[in-house]
Write a protein that holds these residues in place. Structure first.
Motif, PDB file in Angstrom:
ATOM      1  N   ALA A  66      -2.095 -67.737 -25.695  1.00 21.75           N
ATOM      2  CA  ALA A  66      -3.304 -68.511 -25.406  1.00 21.75           C
ATOM      3  C   ALA A  66      -3.142 -69.943 -25.914  1.00 21.75           C
ATOM      4  N   ILE A  67      -2.449 -70.108 -27.039  1.00 25.51           N
ATOM      5  CA  ILE A  67      -2.193 -71.451 -27.572  1.00 25.51           C
ATOM      6  C   ILE A  67      -1.369 -72.259 -26.574  1.00 25.51           C
ATOM      7  N   GLY A  68      -0.329 -71.648 -26.026  1.00 26.90           N
ATOM      8  CA  GLY A  68       0.491 -72.338 -25.040  1.00 26.90           C
ATOM      9  C   GLY A  68      -0.306 -72.747 -23.823  1.00 26.90           C
ATOM     10  N   LYS A  69      -1.144 -71.850 -23.337  1.00 20.15           N
ATOM     11  CA  LYS A  69      -1.980 -72.167 -22.177  1.00 20.15           C
ATOM     12  C   LYS A  69      -2.951 -73.300 -22.495  1.00 20.15           C
ATOM     13  N   ALA A  70      -3.502 -73.289 -23.724  1.00 23.54           N
ATOM     14  CA  ALA A  70      -4.448 -74.339 -24.106  1.00 23.54           C
ATOM     15  C   ALA A  70      -3.771 -75.702 -24.135  1.00 23.54           C
ATOM     16  N   ILE A  71      -2.551 -75.751 -24.646  1.00 21.69           N
ATOM     17  CA  ILE A  71      -1.819 -77.021 -24.702  1.00 21.69           C
ATOM     18  C   ILE A  71      -1.440 -77.481 -23.300  1.00 21.69           C
ATOM     19  N   LEU A  72      -0.975 -76.556 -22.463  1.00 20.84           N
ATOM     20  CA  LEU A  72      -0.672 -76.906 -21.074  1.00 20.84           C
ATOM     21  C   LEU A  72      -1.924 -77.335 -20.321  1.00 20.84           C
ATOM     22  N   GLY A  73      -3.053 -76.760 -20.708  1.00 18.24           N
ATOM     23  CA  GLY A  73      -4.308 -77.074 -20.041  1.00 18.24           C
ATOM     24  C   GLY A  73      -4.796 -78.489 -20.259  1.00 18.24           C
ATOM     25  N   GLU A  74      -4.178 -79.221 -21.169  1.00 20.37           N
ATOM     26  CA  GLU A  74      -4.538 -80.615 -21.395  1.00 20.37           C
ATOM     27  C   GLU A  74      -3.885 -81.545 -20.368  1.00 20.37           C
TER      28      GLU A  74
ATOM     29  N   GLU B 299       1.157 -82.974 -13.715  1.00 19.13           N
ATOM     30  CA  GLU B 299       1.938 -82.747 -14.938  1.00 19.13           C
ATOM     31  C   GLU B 299       2.058 -81.262 -15.229  1.00 19.13           C
ATOM     32  N   LEU B 300       0.968 -80.538 -14.979  1.00 24.78           N
ATOM     33  CA  LEU B 300       0.972 -79.098 -15.230  1.00 24.78           C
ATOM     34  C   LEU B 300       1.994 -78.402 -14.346  1.00 24.78           C
ATOM     35  N   ARG B 301       1.994 -78.720 -13.061  1.00 26.60           N
ATOM     36  CA  ARG B 301       2.977 -78.120 -12.146  1.00 26.60           C
ATOM     37  C   ARG B 301       4.404 -78.457 -12.588  1.00 26.60           C
ATOM     38  N   GLU B 302       4.618 -79.708 -12.983  1.00 20.82           N
ATOM     39  CA  GLU B 302       5.950 -80.145 -13.407  1.00 20.82           C
ATOM     40  C   GLU B 302       6.396 -79.402 -14.658  1.00 20.82           C
ATOM     41  N   ASN B 303       5.472 -79.231 -15.618  1.00 21.00           N
ATOM     42  CA  ASN B 303       5.792 -78.519 -16.856  1.00 21.00           C
ATOM     43  C   ASN B 303       6.075 -77.054 -16.593  1.00 21.00           C
ATOM     44  N   ILE B 304       5.263 -76.423 -15.764  1.00 18.22           N
ATOM     45  CA  ILE B 304       5.460 -75.003 -15.460  1.00 18.22           C
ATOM     46  C   ILE B 304       6.813 -74.789 -14.785  1.00 18.22           C
ATOM     47  N   ALA B 305       7.212 -75.729 -13.947  1.00 24.57           N
ATOM     48  CA  ALA B 305       8.497 -75.607 -13.248  1.00 24.57           C
ATOM     49  C   ALA B 305       9.674 -75.623 -14.216  1.00 24.57           C
TER      50      ALA B 305
ATOM     51  N   ALA C 149       1.987 -57.337 -18.866  1.00 25.81           N
ATOM     52  CA  ALA C 149       0.935 -58.255 -18.449  1.00 25.81           C
ATOM     53  C   ALA C 149       1.357 -59.717 -18.459  1.00 25.81           C
ATOM     54  N   SER C 150       2.578 -60.011 -18.915  1.00 25.20           N
ATOM     55  CA  SER C 150       3.040 -61.404 -18.977  1.00 25.20           C
ATOM     56  C   SER C 150       3.027 -62.037 -17.585  1.00 25.20           C
ATOM     57  N   ILE C 151       2.581 -63.288 -17.518  1.00 30.15           N
ATOM     58  CA  ILE C 151       2.569 -64.012 -16.244  1.00 30.15           C
ATOM     59  C   ILE C 151       3.921 -64.696 -16.063  1.00 30.15           C
ATOM     60  N   THR C 152       4.635 -64.315 -15.026  1.00 23.36           N
ATOM     61  CA  THR C 152       5.969 -64.868 -14.783  1.00 23.36           C
ATOM     62  C   THR C 152       6.061 -65.617 -13.455  1.00 23.36           C
ATOM     63  N   ASN C 153       4.980 -65.628 -12.710  1.00 23.30           N
ATOM     64  CA  ASN C 153       4.953 -66.356 -11.442  1.00 23.30           C
ATOM     65  C   ASN C 153       4.328 -67.735 -11.678  1.00 23.30           C
ATOM     66  N   PRO C 154       5.019 -68.833 -11.332  1.00 22.84           N
ATOM     67  CA  PRO C 154       4.498 -70.183 -11.608  1.00 22.84           C
ATOM     68  C   PRO C 154       3.108 -70.432 -11.030  1.00 22.84           C
ATOM     69  N   ARG C 155       2.873 -69.987  -9.796  1.00 22.76           N
ATOM     70  CA  ARG C 155       1.565 -70.228  -9.191  1.00 22.76           C
ATOM     71  C   ARG C 155       0.470 -69.456  -9.933  1.00 22.76           C
ATOM     72  N   ASP C 156       0.763 -68.210 -10.326  1.00 20.38           N
ATOM     73  CA  ASP C 156      -0.224 -67.426 -11.065  1.00 20.38           C
ATOM     74  C   ASP C 156      -0.549 -68.071 -12.411  1.00 20.38           C
ATOM     75  N   LEU C 157       0.475 -68.614 -13.079  1.00 13.91           N
ATOM     76  CA  LEU C 157       0.244 -69.278 -14.360  1.00 13.91           C
ATOM     77  C   LEU C 157      -0.595 -70.538 -14.164  1.00 13.91           C
ATOM     78  N   PHE C 158      -0.276 -71.306 -13.139  1.00  9.66           N
ATOM     79  CA  PHE C 158      -1.059 -72.507 -12.834  1.00  9.66           C
ATOM     80  C   PHE C 158      -2.523 -72.148 -12.606  1.00  9.66           C
ATOM     81  N   ASN C 159      -2.768 -71.124 -11.804  1.00 12.55           N
ATOM     82  CA  ASN C 159      -4.147 -70.730 -11.493  1.00 12.55           C
ATOM     83  C   ASN C 159      -4.875 -70.199 -12.732  1.00 12.55           C
ATOM     84  N   ALA C 160      -4.151 -69.465 -13.584  1.00 16.93           N
ATOM     85  CA  ALA C 160      -4.770 -68.943 -14.806  1.00 16.93           C
ATOM     86  C   ALA C 160      -5.186 -70.077 -15.733  1.00 16.93           C
ATOM     87  N   ILE C 161      -4.339 -71.081 -15.854  1.00 20.89           N
ATOM     88  CA  ILE C 161      -4.654 -72.224 -16.719  1.00 20.89           C
ATOM     89  C   ILE C 161      -5.797 -73.040 -16.134  1.00 20.89           C
ATOM     90  N   LYS C 162      -5.800 -73.224 -14.828  1.00 22.66           N
ATOM     91  CA  LYS C 162      -6.913 -73.937 -14.179  1.00 22.66           C
ATOM     92  C   LYS C 162      -8.234 -73.211 -14.397  1.00 22.66           C
TER      93      LYS C 162
END
Length: 255
Positions: A138-146, A151-157, A167-180
């Motif tokens: 959750a800490i990682g998601k919070a930092i990425l969420g800033e 920038e978020l897409r670039e970082n996730i890539a 339950a780990s999110i390993t799909n870039p699009r799913d991670l992007f949507n979860a953070i959004k």
């Protein structure tokens, strides 16, 4: 070579921490997976600097309290932790859950800077200095969420989206949507994504220009039932830090 020596020196203290007893040179070399000659040289250097002492040839060596004294002095003079710790302790007391402060360590990981364990028998436990993947915390998601969307897409890539649990999110699009989704909600969550049956709730606070994140972590069922209540207390803690930081940063600049 200097990097290897530095790692082995730190490994040496961690070996003593895990063993919780004096170790002979043979035992230390085995635990470090190091040649006896290298281990002997390392022990000799640490003894000369006052970090290890001998209990006799058969009883081995053990660290002195020199490192403890140094780190206590360092900790007492850390203005950022001095600002965070009372707020973290108060948040722990008001939620009765473990509170973690974290920061981005490198491209893929965050590092725990401070941790206050909750008082309940069943609770999340961890250790300061532990490093966790950005995508599973959750800490990682919070930092990425800033970051903004580009920038978020670039970082996730750039992330190595490792699967730690089912339950780990390993799909870039799913991670992007979860953070959004977390950004819209005002805080980020993980549910069993780094450790089974553990839920994390985190929010980011920027100190100066550096993003830090505070998280609450505990059993999924208990955290889920109190999520909104805990989130309000978490966001209040972040506002407290934001309000305090100018005084601390001004003090650092003056110093």
């Amino acid at each position: 070579m200097s990097m290897k020596i530095a790692h082995r020196t730190l490994d040496c203290f961690e070996v003593f921490m895990r063993a919780a007893r004096p170790l002979t040179l043979t035992e230390l070399a085995r635990e470090l997976d190091a040649p006896m000659s290298s281990c002997f040289a390392q022990v000799k250097a640490l003894r000369e600097r006052g970090y290890l002492y001998s209990l006799g040839s058969r009883r081995g060596f053990y660290p002195t309290q020199k490192m403890l004294a140094i780190m206590n002095t360092v900790a007492r003079n850390d203005p950022i932790m001095e600002m965070f710790q009372p707020v973290l302790a108060d948040l722990r007391d008001r939620t009765r859950e473990t509170v973690v402060l974290g920061k981005r360590a490198d491209v893929d990981r965050i590092v725990y800077l401070a941790l206050q364990e909750g008082p309940q028998t069943i609770r999340f436990t961890g250790e300061v200095g532990a490093q966790v993947g950005l995508n599973t915390s959750a800490i990682g998601k919070a930092i990425l969420g800033e970051l903004d969307d580009d920038e978020l897409r670039e970082n996730i890539a750039q992330l190595d989206l490792k699967k730690v649990t089912r339950a780990s999110i390993t799909n870039p699009r799913d991670l992007f949507n979860a953070i959004k989704e977390g950004k819209r909600r005002g805080y980020q969550t993980t549910v069993g994504e780094n450790e089974d049956d553990v839920m994390g709730i985190a929010a980011c606070v920027t100190v100066g220009e550096e993003p830090f994140a505070i998280a609450l972590a505990g059993p999924v069922q208990r955290m889920s039932e109190l999520r909104e209540e805990h989130a309000k207390k978490l966001l209040k803690a972040c506002r407290q830090i934001a309000a305090m930081q100018s005084k601390v940063l001004d003090g650092l600049a003056a110093g």
